[in-house]
Design a protein around this motif. Structure first.
Motif, PDB file in Angstrom:
ATOM      1  N   MET A   1     -30.221 -21.188 -20.481  1.00 43.72           N
ATOM      2  CA  MET A   1     -29.178 -22.087 -20.017  1.00 43.72           C
ATOM      3  C   MET A   1     -28.774 -21.705 -18.598  1.00 43.72           C
ATOM      4  O   MET A   1     -28.540 -20.536 -18.305  1.00 43.72           O
ATOM      5  N   SER A   2     -28.654 -22.672 -17.747  1.00 47.49           N
ATOM      6  CA  SER A   2     -28.248 -22.387 -16.370  1.00 47.49           C
ATOM      7  C   SER A   2     -26.786 -21.959 -16.311  1.00 47.49           C
ATOM      8  O   SER A   2     -26.384 -21.240 -15.403  1.00 47.49           O
ATOM      9  N   TRP A   3     -25.982 -22.383 -17.293  1.00 52.18           N
ATOM     10  CA  TRP A   3     -24.585 -21.972 -17.321  1.00 52.18           C
ATOM     11  C   TRP A   3     -24.492 -20.458 -17.425  1.00 52.18           C
ATOM     12  O   TRP A   3     -23.695 -19.826 -16.731  1.00 52.18           O
ATOM     13  N   PHE A   4     -25.295 -19.868 -18.296  1.00 54.36           N
ATOM     14  CA  PHE A   4     -25.289 -18.409 -18.434  1.00 54.36           C
ATOM     15  C   PHE A   4     -25.695 -17.745 -17.126  1.00 54.36           C
ATOM     16  O   PHE A   4     -25.089 -16.768 -16.705  1.00 54.36           O
ATOM     17  N   LYS A   5     -26.730 -18.275 -16.488  1.00 53.55           N
ATOM     18  CA  LYS A   5     -27.211 -17.678 -15.238  1.00 53.55           C
ATOM     19  C   LYS A   5     -26.116 -17.678 -14.178  1.00 53.55           C
ATOM     20  O   LYS A   5     -25.858 -16.653 -13.544  1.00 53.55           O
ATOM     21  N   THR A   7     -22.896 -17.953 -14.633  1.00 50.88           N
ATOM     22  CA  THR A   7     -21.775 -17.114 -15.074  1.00 50.88           C
ATOM     23  C   THR A   7     -22.075 -15.646 -14.851  1.00 50.88           C
ATOM     24  O   THR A   7     -21.222 -14.893 -14.364  1.00 50.88           O
ATOM     25  N   LEU A   8     -23.284 -15.232 -15.182  1.00 47.41           N
ATOM     26  CA  LEU A   8     -23.679 -13.839 -14.932  1.00 47.41           C
ATOM     27  C   LEU A   8     -23.619 -13.514 -13.445  1.00 47.41           C
ATOM     28  O   LEU A   8     -23.109 -12.454 -13.052  1.00 47.41           O
ATOM     29  N   GLU A   9     -24.112 -14.425 -12.608  1.00 48.21           N
ATOM     30  CA  GLU A   9     -24.090 -14.202 -11.161  1.00 48.21           C
ATOM     31  C   GLU A   9     -22.664 -14.112 -10.633  1.00 48.21           C
ATOM     32  O   GLU A   9     -22.349 -13.244  -9.817  1.00 48.21           O
ATOM     33  N   SER A  10     -21.798 -15.015 -11.095  1.00 52.75           N
ATOM     34  CA  SER A  10     -20.419 -15.006 -10.592  1.00 52.75           C
ATOM     35  C   SER A  10     -19.666 -13.746 -11.011  1.00 52.75           C
ATOM     36  O   SER A  10     -18.751 -13.304 -10.323  1.00 52.75           O
ATOM     37  N   ARG A  15     -27.812  -9.425 -17.535  1.00 51.17           N
ATOM     38  CA  ARG A  15     -27.923  -9.875 -18.924  1.00 51.17           C
ATOM     39  C   ARG A  15     -27.757  -8.705 -19.883  1.00 51.17           C
ATOM     40  O   ARG A  15     -27.042  -8.815 -20.875  1.00 51.17           O
ATOM     41  N   ILE A  16     -28.410  -7.605 -19.583  1.00 50.03           N
ATOM     42  CA  ILE A  16     -28.342  -6.466 -20.498  1.00 50.03           C
ATOM     43  C   ILE A  16     -26.931  -5.896 -20.587  1.00 50.03           C
ATOM     44  O   ILE A  16     -26.484  -5.493 -21.674  1.00 50.03           O
ATOM     45  N   GLU A  17     -26.181  -5.880 -19.488  1.00 51.02           N
ATOM     46  CA  GLU A  17     -24.799  -5.410 -19.528  1.00 51.02           C
ATOM     47  C   GLU A  17     -23.948  -6.307 -20.425  1.00 51.02           C
ATOM     48  O   GLU A  17     -23.156  -5.812 -21.234  1.00 51.02           O
ATOM     49  N   ALA A  18     -24.113  -7.615 -20.276  1.00 52.77           N
ATOM     50  CA  ALA A  18     -23.345  -8.565 -21.092  1.00 52.77           C
ATOM     51  C   ALA A  18     -23.720  -8.444 -22.559  1.00 52.77           C
ATOM     52  O   ALA A  18     -22.852  -8.463 -23.438  1.00 52.77           O
ATOM     53  N   GLY A  50     -18.381 -10.022 -24.145  1.00 47.14           N
ATOM     54  CA  GLY A  50     -19.308  -9.261 -23.308  1.00 47.14           C
ATOM     55  C   GLY A  50     -19.264  -9.699 -21.854  1.00 47.14           C
ATOM     56  O   GLY A  50     -19.438  -8.893 -20.947  1.00 47.14           O
ATOM     57  N   LEU A  51     -19.028 -10.986 -21.638  1.00 46.84           N
ATOM     58  CA  LEU A  51     -18.946 -11.532 -20.280  1.00 46.84           C
ATOM     59  C   LEU A  51     -17.528 -11.498 -19.722  1.00 46.84           C
ATOM     60  O   LEU A  51     -17.303 -11.881 -18.576  1.00 46.84           O
TER      61      LEU A  51
END
Length: 108
Positions: A1-5, A7-10, A15-18, A50-51
């Motif tokens: 999902m691009s939403w996850f990408k 959100t992770l960037e912001s 991914r592994i940290e979340a 996690g996020l």
């Protein structure tokens, strides 16, 4: 999902940290983020912790995942939203839910 990408960037979070912070199985967590696996509402809530999402962001993620958003008229959802808004972690949230007689988010 691009939403996850995005959100992770912001959040400047990998991914592994979340996934680690969400206490999810790493393979399952990667599959959820990649969009190749449908997740239950509680698994998405684990990712929300996690996020470190806000209640509004968590609700948006739940809807994207095909689930109901956090509802103010639901006691369990209210506790979860309060915990997200106040920076509580997943384990502390589960303790608070347990103490209020509600089911926990993470598997125990």
């Amino acid at each position: 999902m691009s939403w996850f990408k995005s959100t992770l960037e912001s959040r400047r979070c990998t991914r592994i940290e979340a996934i680690r912070a969400s206490k999810l199985n790493s393979t399952f967590g990667y599959q959820i983020i990649a969009g190749s696996r449908h997740a239950s509402r509680d698994k998405l809530l684990q990712l929300a912790f996690g996020l470190e999402l806000s209640p509004e962001e968590a609700s948006h993620m739940l809807v994207l995942g095909g689930h109901a958003p956090l509802m103010a008229d639901n006691r369990r959802d209210t506790v979860i939203a309060w915990c997200l808004a106040n920076g509580r972690g997943l384990e502390e949230t589960d303790d608070i839910l347990w103490n209020h007689g509600e089911s926990t988010v993470a598997d125990r």
